[in-house]
Design a protein around this motif. Sequence first.
Motif, PDB file in Angstrom:
ATOM      1  N   THR A 515       0.834  -1.217   0.000  1.00 10.55           N
ATOM      2  CA  THR A 515       0.000   0.000   0.000  1.00 10.55           C
ATOM      3  C   THR A 515       0.858   1.253   0.000  1.00 10.55           C
ATOM      4  OG1 THR A 515      -0.105  -0.135   2.421  1.00 10.55           O
ATOM      5  CG2 THR A 515      -1.951  -1.076   1.193  1.00 10.55           C
ATOM      6  N   GLY A 559      -1.591   3.420  -2.226  1.00  8.26           N
ATOM      7  CA  GLY A 559      -3.006   3.118  -2.355  1.00  8.26           C
ATOM      8  C   GLY A 559      -3.576   2.533  -1.090  1.00  8.26           C
ATOM      9  N   THR A 560      -4.843   2.195  -1.148  1.00  5.18           N
ATOM     10  CA  THR A 560      -5.507   1.589   0.007  1.00  5.18           C
ATOM     11  C   THR A 560      -5.595   0.080  -0.188  1.00  5.18           C
ATOM     12  OG1 THR A 560      -7.657   1.976  -1.021  1.00  5.18           O
ATOM     13  CG2 THR A 560      -6.871   3.645   0.482  1.00  5.18           C
ATOM     14  N   ALA A 561      -5.611  -0.645   0.927  1.00  2.00           N
ATOM     15  CA  ALA A 561      -5.605  -2.108   0.878  1.00  2.00           C
ATOM     16  C   ALA A 561      -6.811  -2.634   0.106  1.00  2.00           C
ATOM     17  CB  ALA A 561      -5.594  -2.670   2.289  1.00  2.00           C
ATOM     18  N   GLN A 564      -7.719  -3.268  -6.762  1.00  2.00           N
ATOM     19  CA  GLN A 564      -7.969  -1.995  -7.439  1.00  2.00           C
ATOM     20  C   GLN A 564      -7.922  -2.189  -8.947  1.00  2.00           C
ATOM     21  OE1 GLN A 564      -8.796   0.561  -5.677  1.00  2.00           O
ATOM     22  NE2 GLN A 564      -8.236  -0.254  -3.645  1.00  2.00           N
ATOM     23  N   TYR A 583      -3.601  -4.134  -3.373  1.00  3.55           N
ATOM     24  CA  TYR A 583      -2.708  -3.482  -2.411  1.00  3.55           C
ATOM     25  C   TYR A 583      -2.733  -4.272  -1.104  1.00  3.55           C
ATOM     26  CZ  TYR A 583      -1.890   0.823  -5.095  1.00  3.55           C
ATOM     27  OH  TYR A 583      -1.483   1.734  -6.022  1.00  3.55           O
ATOM     28  N   VAL A 585      -1.176  -4.512   2.879  1.00  6.62           N
ATOM     29  CA  VAL A 585      -0.468  -3.807   3.948  1.00  6.62           C
ATOM     30  C   VAL A 585       0.766  -4.627   4.310  1.00  6.62           C
ATOM     31  CG1 VAL A 585      -0.585  -2.936   6.316  1.00  6.62           C
ATOM     32  CG2 VAL A 585      -2.616  -2.837   4.828  1.00  6.62           C
TER      33      VAL A 585
END
Length: 616
Positions: A515, A559-561, A564, A583, A585
């Motif tokens: 991420t 980006g966010t977990a 996407q 993504y 973490v």
Amino acid sequence: TGILFGGTPFSITGTLLANTTGVTIGGVAATSVVAVSATNVTAVSPAGIVGAQPVVVTTPDGSSVSAKTFTYTDFGLSPTFGPTAGGTAITITGSNFASNTAVTVGGVAVTNKIVVSSSKIVAVTPAGTGDQDVVVSISGFPSMTKSAGFKFIDTLPTITSITPNSGLLVAGTFVTIRGTNLAGVTGVTFGGSAATTVTAVSDSQLTLFTPVGTAGVKDVKVSTASASTTVTGGYTYYGIPTFGATSPVNPKTGPSTGGTVFTITGTNLIGTSSVTIGGVAATIVAVTDTLITAITPAQAASATAKDIVIVAPGGTATKTLAYTYAAIPTITSVSPASGSTDGGTAITIIGTNLTGATNSSITVGGVAVVGAVVNGAGTQITANTSLASAGLKDVVVTTPGGGSVTKTGAFTYVIPAPTISDVSPATGSTSGGTTITITGTSLDGATSVLVGGSLASITSKVESQITAVTPAGTAGLKDVVVNTINGNVTKTGAFTYIASSAPTIASISPTSGSTLGGTAFTITGTNLTGASSVTVGGVAATSVVVVSATSITAVTPAGTAGAQSVAVTTAGGTSTLPSAFTYVVPAPTVASISPTSGSTLGGTAFTITGTNLTGA
């Protein structure tokens, strides 16, 4: 304090006043009593008698006599004497007067009575003799009496003329006063100062010598043993005129044509009859004791300043070299005669007597120039025009003292033809729909934009930029043309139409990454040439490289977990592969602990160093 009639609002300040039941002044109850608070009571005074009266406040717990008193005042009267025939205008002052207020002198009502205000009455005395009471009363209130307040005199002195009625501040001006009943005069004053050698030549004439005075208009008072009469402003003292010590003349220069309004400051200027500049009379507009306003006469220009001379009743004053007549500027030519409305045109003004002109005093079409330089002879000015509106404009030059000169219609502001410096982006699909930005100058008057000869759709325009949407076109290099109300401009080969199919995405590798971003990945697909954008989760990727028509490399943004979408945009369109990149973490790591030992009792502060520790 208050008037005998009562009706004066007043306030009492003290303690334990919250339950006040009554207030008296001199034993008479006040009205409109209001206990505002434990420390304040307001009320309205009753009618009373002249003098200080005790104030008593009553509450259920007892009465308190105030250490302060309320004083009832009498009314004022001026003057206090007049002829037995009546007709003396008197003024009565006090308070709480009303429209029905009555006034008598010696028991006879006054005439022409006017209640000017609640504190002032003017009236005219009736006929009478001797000392008489003056009574003022209002229905419903006790009357007020001024015993022997007005004295009727059958030999009241009068003044019909004072000759001369002006003189110098020094004592000793011989003056003759004419009038009636002057034989018994005991004294004469000018502005409160006693005259000397007062002689009653007859019952109708006095002679005397004035006392020392101060500048200005003064009252003249003639007194007998029983009365007096005053002529308001009957005599004027004139001092010797002087010019002020600092900047007495303003301005100190002006054009030789005259007509300049100037002021002179000084002392003892009242009564000034003449102001001359270099021996030529100026036009006097207004005069006070300390200020003269006048208008300069016309005179030939000269490098030598002129003397200013004041002639006043008190004497003459001269200010040497006080005013300079400057030569009037002229303009013979302005070159060039036209320039851009954007300003910045270098112009040369040729004329005479231009010395002293500055940026702010040189205008073209009412707009000040910049960078003005005047040559030593005062015959040439070079300057640059400023931003202005289009059209024929006057050129105006103003110099210190010399005035202004106007060259009518000497310069024309012209709106410049448009220019194009850039078109971005420079490529787009043959199907049209590409938003392009055209940068240049004088573009705000655009009427149309053509790309490859076809009409584009203008979405916005300002002086330096146009935004438009391309029409459909054929593949290849195309001209961009902007048509404006001030001309047309062409940018040759500024836009290239590309015949391309829509891109496709077959795969992404790798399909996951941190991420935090920074994961290098490869897109495999078709028609990827000319890709203008690559996004992951809607955020632009970095380091985008189009390797070939089937391959693109890039680096993920942060980006966010979660999964996407990945999208690629080319001139042929946009292709999106949903949930193509995930993504993740990143797991934490521990690199070191410091310190590495401590007491079994706990309480040792220590630091963990590592990566991805956020969220611990």
